[in-house]
Scaffold this motif. Structure first.
Motif, PDB file in Angstrom:
ATOM      1  N   ASN A 164       0.802  -1.233   0.000  1.00  0.00           N
ATOM      2  CA  ASN A 164       0.000   0.000   0.000  1.00  0.00           C
ATOM      3  C   ASN A 164       0.833   1.280   0.000  1.00  0.00           C
ATOM      4  N   THR A 165       2.136   1.169   0.129  1.00  0.00           N
ATOM      5  CA  THR A 165       2.997   2.345   0.239  1.00  0.00           C
ATOM      6  C   THR A 165       3.022   3.147  -1.063  1.00  0.00           C
ATOM      7  N   ILE A 166       2.900   4.456  -0.950  1.00  0.00           N
ATOM      8  CA  ILE A 166       3.080   5.341  -2.104  1.00  0.00           C
ATOM      9  C   ILE A 166       4.578   5.475  -2.361  1.00  0.00           C
ATOM     10  N   THR A 167       5.009   5.168  -3.575  1.00  0.00           N
ATOM     11  CA  THR A 167       6.441   5.116  -3.858  1.00  0.00           C
ATOM     12  C   THR A 167       6.876   6.036  -4.996  1.00  0.00           C
ATOM     13  N   ASP A 168       5.994   6.921  -5.470  1.00  0.00           N
ATOM     14  CA  ASP A 168       6.379   7.851  -6.526  1.00  0.00           C
ATOM     15  C   ASP A 168       6.022   9.269  -6.105  1.00  0.00           C
ATOM     16  N   LEU A 169       6.815  10.232  -6.549  1.00  0.00           N
ATOM     17  CA  LEU A 169       6.618  11.623  -6.143  1.00  0.00           C
ATOM     18  C   LEU A 169       5.265  12.182  -6.575  1.00  0.00           C
ATOM     19  N   PRO A 170       4.810  11.991  -7.828  1.00  0.00           N
ATOM     20  CA  PRO A 170       3.489  12.538  -8.190  1.00  0.00           C
ATOM     21  C   PRO A 170       2.372  11.998  -7.297  1.00  0.00           C
ATOM     22  N   MET A 172       2.696  10.991  -4.214  1.00  0.00           N
ATOM     23  CA  MET A 172       2.818  11.588  -2.883  1.00  0.00           C
ATOM     24  C   MET A 172       2.340  13.030  -2.884  1.00  0.00           C
ATOM     25  N   LEU A 173       2.675  13.802  -3.909  1.00  0.00           N
ATOM     26  CA  LEU A 173       2.219  15.186  -3.955  1.00  0.00           C
ATOM     27  C   LEU A 173       0.697  15.267  -4.020  1.00  0.00           C
ATOM     28  N   ALA A 174       0.075  14.338  -4.758  1.00  0.00           N
ATOM     29  CA  ALA A 174      -1.386  14.304  -4.814  1.00  0.00           C
ATOM     30  C   ALA A 174      -1.970  13.953  -3.443  1.00  0.00           C
ATOM     31  N   GLU A 175      -1.327  13.022  -2.745  1.00  0.00           N
ATOM     32  CA  GLU A 175      -1.776  12.652  -1.409  1.00  0.00           C
ATOM     33  C   GLU A 175      -1.643  13.832  -0.442  1.00  0.00           C
ATOM     34  N   LEU A 176      -0.551  14.571  -0.526  1.00  0.00           N
ATOM     35  CA  LEU A 176      -0.349  15.710   0.375  1.00  0.00           C
ATOM     36  C   LEU A 176      -1.350  16.821   0.099  1.00  0.00           C
ATOM     37  N   GLU A 177      -1.758  16.966  -1.141  1.00  0.00           N
ATOM     38  CA  GLU A 177      -2.786  17.956  -1.457  1.00  0.00           C
ATOM     39  C   GLU A 177      -4.113  17.562  -0.807  1.00  0.00           C
ATOM     40  N   ARG A 178      -4.405  16.260  -0.771  1.00  0.00           N
ATOM     41  CA  ARG A 178      -5.619  15.794  -0.079  1.00  0.00           C
ATOM     42  C   ARG A 178      -5.513  16.058   1.424  1.00  0.00           C
ATOM     43  N   VAL A 179      -4.325  15.861   1.982  1.00  0.00           N
ATOM     44  CA  VAL A 179      -4.111  16.122   3.408  1.00  0.00           C
ATOM     45  C   VAL A 179      -4.377  17.593   3.720  1.00  0.00           C
ATOM     46  N   ARG A 180      -3.864  18.475   2.881  1.00  0.00           N
ATOM     47  CA  ARG A 180      -4.085  19.914   3.094  1.00  0.00           C
ATOM     48  C   ARG A 180      -5.569  20.257   3.031  1.00  0.00           C
ATOM     49  N   GLY A 181      -6.275  19.627   2.125  1.00  0.00           N
ATOM     50  CA  GLY A 181      -7.678  19.936   1.948  1.00  0.00           C
ATOM     51  C   GLY A 181      -8.559  19.486   3.093  1.00  0.00           C
ATOM     52  N   ARG A 182      -8.268  18.321   3.662  1.00  0.00           N
ATOM     53  CA  ARG A 182      -9.158  17.792   4.700  1.00  0.00           C
ATOM     54  C   ARG A 182      -8.645  18.040   6.119  1.00  0.00           C
ATOM     55  N   GLY A 183      -7.359  18.423   6.268  1.00  0.00           N
ATOM     56  CA  GLY A 183      -6.834  18.764   7.587  1.00  0.00           C
ATOM     57  C   GLY A 183      -6.346  17.601   8.406  1.00  0.00           C
ATOM     58  N   TYR A 184      -6.169  16.454   7.823  1.00  0.00           N
ATOM     59  CA  TYR A 184      -5.594  15.296   8.524  1.00  0.00           C
ATOM     60  C   TYR A 184      -5.014  14.333   7.492  1.00  0.00           C
ATOM     61  N   ALA A 185      -4.163  13.434   7.982  1.00  0.00           N
ATOM     62  CA  ALA A 185      -3.536  12.438   7.112  1.00  0.00           C
ATOM     63  C   ALA A 185      -3.826  11.038   7.630  1.00  0.00           C
ATOM     64  N   THR A 186      -3.772  10.082   6.735  1.00  0.00           N
ATOM     65  CA  THR A 186      -3.969   8.685   7.114  1.00  0.00           C
ATOM     66  C   THR A 186      -2.797   7.836   6.638  1.00  0.00           C
ATOM     67  N   ASP A 187      -2.576   6.765   7.333  1.00  0.00           N
ATOM     68  CA  ASP A 187      -1.678   5.686   6.917  1.00  0.00           C
ATOM     69  C   ASP A 187      -2.532   4.430   6.950  1.00  0.00           C
ATOM     70  N   LEU A 188      -2.900   3.960   5.776  1.00  0.00           N
ATOM     71  CA  LEU A 188      -3.798   2.806   5.663  1.00  0.00           C
ATOM     72  C   LEU A 188      -2.981   1.564   5.310  1.00  0.00           C
ATOM     73  N   GLY A 189      -2.220   1.110   6.293  1.00  0.00           N
ATOM     74  CA  GLY A 189      -1.380  -0.065   6.075  1.00  0.00           C
ATOM     75  C   GLY A 189      -0.194   0.214   5.172  1.00  0.00           C
ATOM     76  N   GLU A 190       0.270   1.457   5.135  1.00  0.00           N
ATOM     77  CA  GLU A 190       1.377   1.826   4.253  1.00  0.00           C
ATOM     78  C   GLU A 190       2.740   1.614   4.909  1.00  0.00           C
ATOM     79  N   GLU A 191       2.796   1.701   6.227  1.00  0.00           N
ATOM     80  CA  GLU A 191       4.033   1.438   6.959  1.00  0.00           C
ATOM     81  C   GLU A 191       4.075  -0.002   7.455  1.00  0.00           C
TER      82      GLU A 191
END
Length: 246
Positions: A164-170, A172-191
């Motif tokens: 489940n780990t995100i391994t490419d920069l595009p 990750m940048l898309a994921e971080l934009e979602r984090v900014r929009g909703r105000g929280y981040a998730t790790d869904l079995g990525e670590e």
């Protein structure tokens, strides 16, 4: 300058260096602080003499090693102050709560309060992990410009921890934009497979200086109302921010 004014301005110089990734030219410091060049020169001489700033051959200035003496003690103190707020996160979610910061290119866990449940998650205090596969790491990176994020992952890589780990920069940048929009981040079995986490930021003004998270078995985290949990976590993070004097 008066003694108090000198202290204020020296701190302005250190903060200007920190905001530029730890090093800057004299002109960049002047732009960041609005101070006259002569004043900055005098302050830098004193800071260099004490080891809080160093100057390289290219006449750039950087944060110095003497700050490590302060940062280690401050980190331990912040971890102690965080305990009652992490306990509130445990009460809110029923899961293990963590506090983490970004040191260089790595996320470091500085405090934890474990869940009272028999099956619970642990992230050892002092553990260092790469930011791309954790909820706390995403929160901390989302507060930084995409160019800085790109520099971090260029240096560290984005190794695959699970399927489940995100391994490419595009991605990750898309994921971080979602984090900014909703105000929280998730790790869904990525670590770690079977472990889910949700994290929010602790702010100092416009900067996110730390991240608070709850983590537990995937099925228990997924049974919680994510938006409601994040809202409650943000209130606790805001109370902790006030405790720190930000």
């Amino acid at each position: 300058m008066s003694g108090v004014q000198s202290v204020d301005r020296a701190l302005d110089v250190l903060e200007a260096l920190a905001e530029r990734g730890g090093e800057a030219t004299l002109s960049e410091i002047a732009a960041g602080t609005g101070l006259p060049y002569g004043t900055i020169h005098r302050l830098l001489r004193a800071l260099v003499d004490r080891g809080y700033v160093r100057q390289d051959e290219g006449r750039r200035y950087a944060l110095g090693g003497a700050l490590l003496r302060l940062s280690g003690v401050a980190e331990r103190m912040v971890g102690t102050w965080a305990q009652p707020y992490l306990a509130k996160l445990v009460e809110l979610s029923g899961e293990t709560a963590n506090l983490a910061v970004l040191e260089g290119d790595f996320v470091v866990y500085v405090a934890q309060v474990p869940s009272p449940r028999r099956l619970r998650m642990f992230a050892e205090v002092g553990r260092r992990v790469l930011p791309h596969s954790t909820a706390v790491g995403k929160v901390l990176m989302a507060a930084r410009p995409d160019t800085e994020v790109a520099s971090i992952v260029e240096r560290t890589g984005m190794p695959r921890r699970t399927a489940n780990t995100i391994t490419d920069l595009p991605g990750m940048l898309a994921e971080l934009e979602r984090v900014r929009g909703r105000g929280y981040a998730t790790d869904l079995g990525e670590e770690e497979l079977g472990v889910h986490c949700l994290a929010v930021g602790v702010r100092d003004g416009s900067r996110v200086v730390a991240a608070m998270s709850v983590s537990g078995p995937a099925e228990r985290i997924d049974a919680l109302d994510r938006e409601e949990l994040a809202g409650g976590m943000r209130k606790i993070a805001e109370a902790f921010r006030t405790e720190l004097g930000f």
